[in-house]
Design an enzyme around this catalytic site. Structure first.
Site, mmCIF file in Angstrom:
data_model
loop_
_atom_site.group_PDB
_atom_site.id
_atom_site.type_symbol
_atom_site.label_atom_id
_atom_site.label_comp_id
_atom_site.label_asym_id
_atom_site.label_seq_id
_atom_site.Cartn_x
_atom_site.Cartn_y
_atom_site.Cartn_z
ATOM 1 N N ASP A 3 0.430 -5.072 1.565
ATOM 2 C CA ASP A 3 1.740 -5.045 0.902
ATOM 3 C C ASP A 3 2.588 -6.257 1.318
ATOM 4 O O ASP A 3 2.267 -6.962 2.284
ATOM 5 C CB ASP A 3 2.450 -3.735 1.274
ATOM 6 C CG ASP A 3 3.422 -3.255 0.205
ATOM 7 O OD1 ASP A 3 3.797 -4.069 -0.658
ATOM 8 O OD2 ASP A 3 3.825 -2.074 0.250
ATOM 9 N N ASP A 41 5.388 -0.361 -8.857
ATOM 10 C CA ASP A 41 5.814 0.901 -8.253
ATOM 11 C C ASP A 41 6.273 1.885 -9.323
ATOM 12 O O ASP A 41 6.501 3.057 -9.038
ATOM 13 C CB ASP A 41 6.960 0.661 -7.259
ATOM 14 C CG ASP A 41 6.422 0.350 -5.874
ATOM 15 O OD1 ASP A 41 5.193 0.372 -5.694
ATOM 16 O OD2 ASP A 41 7.234 0.071 -4.966
#
Ligand code: DGJ
Length: 725
Positions: free
Chosen positions: A480, A550
């Site tokens: 990430d 997301d």
């Protein structure tokens, strides 16, 4: 050889069965772009040169520059490498500050090399191909006034209408030079009759397709965030005004780089178009001492006359076959369950073991423990950089043991380029964090960015990660990256070299990824960046899968996935079924099946009916895996063109199987729903299992599939499979 040099004509011809790329060496050795487009067996050189040079005349010193041959003119010639300060008033390809302050550049041909195969670009991601699959042309140019050499690198793929370009700059002068602009590719086109396609977005709404006519002036797509960003992508397409999904000319550039980039599309006074692709000069300056060189990243240039849809299919194949590691191309992707939306930071060993038990029952093959397993990380306030297990919270030995008991794979989340203000790493190494001297630093999500331009920082992070990977035999990493860079500055660079920071940062990140790829060849990396903020061809070189966004709502995902699949393969798009409420689990799964399928929810909260459905969905995933991962994608209705519905299909390479999906976002006004399929064999019959009906291929493509009486309303969907009889 697919590259020939015609000495008499002074022309390089790069070609394969679909394309030709022609470069002419002018009589005084400038490199002129003649043609990029459909394959040409022969061409009329005089016409091609004359047309762009007959209006303007420039002088080179005392001598009138344009001879009676009219073969070069700074102001209007189409260039392979555009000079600065010599009369080409369009944006230049290269700008160098000489020791005396002169920034002029003017390169002329010296020599060239043609060879089979392609060299790897040191430290940078790039296409890979065997000697049969690619041929290289290297053209050496020199600016004699400053004694700087440029090697223009061209690679033509044998089987795809694709050329890659990059360049190397070598300082042969005694004094240092400062490279201020070094674009990887310049593409000059004779007209501006194009629509520009690009991808635009923000966090949670990445890569929506945009289209606009180019006009005189510049359109710039760029990033200065230290990553390619959520806002736009290092990709563009220029399509002829009559081009559409299935026909028409398309030129496209896809930059294999994940840091600050710039794509500039400039239309000049003559309605010529110049496209420049490269590292963003806004945040770049590179010092070259005597004999030092700089290698730019690589750009994919693609041409097709078969429309936007074909452009995407070509990219999917080129990226799968020549960019993504071959270790993973044929590795079947396990159906995963990611803990993030199901647990966030709220879990312990017991909960995780129960989730794994349930996941196994459902048919899930890999469990990914997302954020929150390390140090003191119980919210996003702390611990990035401290990559040791929080044993009080979760026992990863037990987690691993349980997974192995079920023959399931183990995935773990990292955010390697970051450091929390509240972390031992920061306490012990304050200088590891990026910040300026005598200036406040900015926190985003309570965190700072590590100075990846430093070797010691990269070594520290690699060591911490590899200890965990070794100890728990990790199969998969979610890499990430949750904030952008501010106050860019490195303690390890002096003021003269500070302009190199952003590029060196990117090289540092790539170096860890490369080490992981080399040391753990079967470790599967999915990259992520606060959703899809670094979805680019650079990251795909190291991580065959990227978390698309997301935003996991199926309806929102329609346009995000459309834009992503524009220039990246569906088999790289991380796509999960989550627990959000707007759509049914059916629609969620049909949309997730467009990408790499998985779940992101707490399975302990599911009712029996949903569990039964999920088991069926996982079976569907396996049944159609070959189609969704290796099939050709055809958009039948693009969400960017239609606010009411979306439809796409995958067709196997042999055209014997197809999988069709249709999603309604708003009820249609039309009483009838006919959707014309694509990519099938015209004169064959196809059986549709779900409708228990056989159709003629041409009928499906010319008249269409009638879904009127399937009564599909808002947020509902249908998926149908076809098999040749
Ligand atoms: C942002 C990612 O996009 C999410 O999927 C999740 O991994 C969080 N970070 C965790 O902090």
């Amino acid at each position: 050889m697919p590259i020939i040099y015609d000495k008499k004509k002074r022309v390089f011809h790069l070609y394969n069965k679909d394309i030709s790329y022609l470069i002419y060496i002018s009589l005084d050795s400038r490199l002129i772009h003649l043609h990029f487009g459909a394959h040409l067996k022969d061409y009329d050189l005089d016409t091609m040169i004359y047309h762009t040079t007959n209006y303007y005349t420039h002088f080179d010193g005392e001598k009138e520059h344009i001879s009676s041959l009219y073969d070069f003119n700074y102001e209007t010639s189409l260039m392979e490498l555009a000079s600065f300060n010599k009369g080409d008033y369009r944006s230049c390809s290269i700008k160098i500050k000489n020791h005396n302050g002169d920034e002029t550049t003017d390169f002329t041909y010296v020599s060239h090399k043609i060879y089979k195969g392609k060299q790897k670009l040191e430290g940078l991601p790039c296409l890979k191909a065997s000697e049969d699959d690619v041929t290289t042309l290297e053209i050496k140019l020199i600016d004699k006034a400053i004694n700087v050499v440029v090697i223009l690198q061209y690679n033509i793929l044998t089987n795809y209408p694709v050329i890659t370009r990059s360049m190397k700059v070598i300082n042969q002068a005694e004094d240092e030079i400062i490279l201020k602009k070094a674009y990887s590719a310049t593409l000059d086109l004779k007209t501006s009759d194009y629509n520009l396609y690009y991808l635009s977005g923000r966090y949670g709404k990445e890569r929506n397709v945009c289209k606009e006519k180019i006009m005189q002036g510049c359109k710039v797509l760029s990033s200065i965030e230290g990553k390619s960003s959520h806002n736009t992508s290092p990709f563009i397409a220029l399509a002829s005004l009559d081009a559409c999904e299935d026909y028409g000319e398309v030129y496209s550039c896809n930059f294999i780089y994940s840091g600050n980039f710039e794509i500039k599309v400039e239309v000049d006074k003559c309605e010529f178009t110049r496209v420049l692709v490269g590292i963003n000069p806004e945040t770049f300056e590179y010092v070259l001492e005597k004999n030092q060189s700089f290698q730019t990243p690589e750009v994919i240039l693609l041409y097709t006359n078969k429309g936007i849809g074909e452009m995407s299919r070509i990219y999917h194949k080129v990226i799968n076959n020549h960019l993504i590691s071959s270790n993973f191309l044929n590795m079947k992707r396990p159906v995963l369950l990611n803990s993030w939306e199901g647990c966030y930071f709220d879990f312990d060993t017991d909960k995780i073991l129960k989730i794994i038990d349930e996941a196994h029952q459902l048919g899930i093959e890999m469990f990914v423990l997302d954020d929150g397993w390390f140090a003191k990380r119980n919210d996003d306030n702390s611990s990035l950089g401290d990559w040791y297990v929080n044993n009080e919270k979760v026992d990863l030995n037990k987690v691993e043991k349980r997974l192995r008991q079920y023959n399931m794979k183990f995935g773990l989340w990292f955010e390697p380029e970051m450091i929390s203000y509240n972390s031992s790493l920061y306490k012990n190494h304050k200088d590891y964090a990026i910040k300026c001297e005598n200036r406040d630093y900015t926190l985003m999500r309570h965190q700072m960015v590590l100075d990846m331009s430093r070797q010691d920082v990269c070594d520290n992070i690699y060591k911490q990660m590899s200890d965990i990977i070794d100890k728990y035999h990790i199969d998969y990493i979610k890499w990430d990256h949750n904030r952008s860079i501010t106050e860019a500055y490195s303690k390890h660079l002096d003021s003269k070299h500070m302009g190199e920071f952003y590029h060196r940062f990117m090289l540092g990140t790539y170096s860890i990824l490369e080490r992981l790829n080399n040391d753990y060849p079967s470790l599967f990396i999915e990259s992520c960046c606060g959703g899809g903020g670094r979805y680019d061809a650079g990251m795909l070189y190291y991580s065959p899968q990227i978390w698309t966004s997301d935003e996991t709502d199926a309806i929102e995902r329609l346009s995000i996935q459309e834009g992503t699949s524009f220039c990246f393969p569906c088999s790289s798009m991380g796509s999960h079924v989550s627990a959000n409420q707007r759509t049914s689990y059916k629609t969620k799964a049909y949309v997730a099946l467009q990408g790499t399928f998985g779940y992101e929810l707490d399975p302990l909260k599911l009712d029996d009916e949903t569990k039964a459905l999920i088991k069926k969905q996982i079976k569907t995933y396996h049944e159609f895996y070959d189609l969704t991962h290796y099939g050709d994608l055809y958009y039948l209705i693009r969400p960017s063109n239609n606010a009411h519905q979306a439809s796409w299909m995958f067709v196997s390479q042999d055209k014997k199987r197809a999988l069709f999906t249709y999603v309604v976002t708003l009820k249609n006004k039309s009483m009838l729903t006919y959707i014309k399929l694509k990519g099938l064999k015209e004169n064959k019959y196809y059986y549709c299992k779900e409708k228990d009906k056989t159709y003629y291929g041409k009928f499906l493509m010319e008249v269409g599939l009638d879904l009127t009486f399937d009564y599909i309303y808002s947020y509902d969907s249908i998926m149908l499979s076809f098999i040749e009889k």
